[in-house]
Design an enzyme around this catalytic site. Structure first.
Site, PDB file in Angstrom:
ATOM      1  N   CYS A 154    -119.597  38.927 -28.377  1.00 39.74           N
ATOM      2  CA  CYS A 154    -118.750  38.856 -29.161  1.00 39.74           C
ATOM      3  C   CYS A 154    -119.816  38.250 -30.625  1.00 39.74           C
ATOM      4  O   CYS A 154    -119.879  38.803 -31.693  1.00 39.74           O
ATOM      5  CB  CYS A 154    -118.329  37.934 -29.628  1.00 39.74           C
ATOM      6  SG  CYS A 154    -119.255  36.085 -29.104  1.00 39.74           S
ATOM      7  N   CYS A 179    -118.582  36.283 -33.073  1.00 39.91           N
ATOM      8  CA  CYS A 179    -118.701  35.352 -32.862  1.00 39.91           C
ATOM      9  C   CYS A 179    -120.506  34.975 -33.384  1.00 39.91           C
ATOM     10  O   CYS A 179    -121.032  36.060 -33.761  1.00 39.91           O
ATOM     11  CB  CYS A 179    -118.259  34.721 -31.867  1.00 39.91           C
ATOM     12  SG  CYS A 179    -119.681  34.817 -30.723  1.00 39.91           S
TER      13      CYS A 179
END
Ligand code: AVW
Length: 248
Positions: free
Chosen positions: A82, A163
């Protein structure tokens, strides 16, 4: 004659389905590199190809929904690291060139993204075939066409999964490097998770002057979309291709 033309397979304003669409999907799937982030479950290319085809075959090419692609997505949902995501808008080749040697991931590196990269597809109600003459154009025919909905569904999931620091490569030679109507603008930026940092790079074409900057109105608009979502923003502008790619 006009009526015949408009009611036939030729009636849409976009490019027709890519020749050998099924064969290309099958081949790309079979040759897709086996990396950990590529796919979650075991990959059955026969099944994936069939799910792709049945998403749009014999359907009205202007009535695509995300549900049409659900089975396909379920079969090939990626597990991407991510914190290694690179997004782009009008800069696909450059973004890929940047991502590859750095071990970063663009949507085209995921299985479904790689299957569909640069392909066109649409069907025709009541027909088992692809329409190779024409497919609906986003502006001139309909927004809910199968190509657009496919990239929207994939892009949304991709952006949601990000992320850490997400990067986006934008074309600084354009008047508006950030376009609210692009997939990055309408799907990806508004679906980044809170606390993510978006790092934007404004890169201009060789031989062209930069036209947009981090303080221009388009980037200001991007900032406001992000600040509503608590996404942090870092921006670098005035980069030539060579500077951006780390070649001087
Ligand atoms: P654009 P967007 N192969 O350059 O911000 C073929 O203005 O709209 O950039 N067509 C594609 C592909 C692909 N690999 N990807 C998107 N498209 C379609 C996905 C789509 O309809 C990536 F994650 C798109 O509107 C980028 O961050 C148009 O071609 C983001 O979406 C390219 O328009 C780029 O979409």
């Amino acid at each position: 004659i006009y009526k015949w033309y408009r009611s036939g397979l030729n009636r849409w304003h976009g490019l027709g389905s890519t020749a050998d669409f099924q064969k290309i999907i099958q081949e790309r799937c079979d040759n897709y590199p086996q990396q950990i982030w590529s796919y979650s479950r075991s990959r059955n290319c026969q099944e994936i190809k069939q799910a792709f085809m049945s998403a749009f075959i014999s359907k009205d090419p202007c009535k695509a929904t995300k549900e049409d692609y659900r089975r396909l997505i379920d079969l090939a949902d990626p597990t991407v690291p991510c914190n290694k995501i690179v997004l782009w808008s009008k800069t696909k080749e450059l973004a890929r060139e940047y991502a590859k040697p750095r071990g970063l991931v663009t949507l085209e590196d995921t299985l479904l993204g790689s299957l569909a990269d640069d392909l066109h597809w649409c069907g025709e109600p009541g027909s088992p075939d692809l329409n190779t003459w024409s497919c609906p154009d986003w502006k001139k025919d309909c927004r809910t066409n199968y190509l657009t909905v496919f990239w929207e569904v994939l892009s949304k999931r991709f952006a949601e999964s990000a992320c850490g620091t997400v990067q986006v490569v934008l074309d600084g030679s354009l008047e508006n490097a950030f376009n609210e109507m692009s997939i990055f603008g309408r799907v990806e930026a508004p679906n980044l998770k809170p606390m993510v940092t978006l790092q934007a790079w404004l890169v201009h074409d060789p031989g062209k002057p930069p036209r947009d900057s981090c303080s221009g109105s388009s980037i200001t608009k991007l900032k406001s979309i992000l600040s509503e979502r608590n996404v942090r923003f870092i921006c670098r502008d005035n980069l030539s291709r060579d500077e951006f790619l780390g070649r001087f």
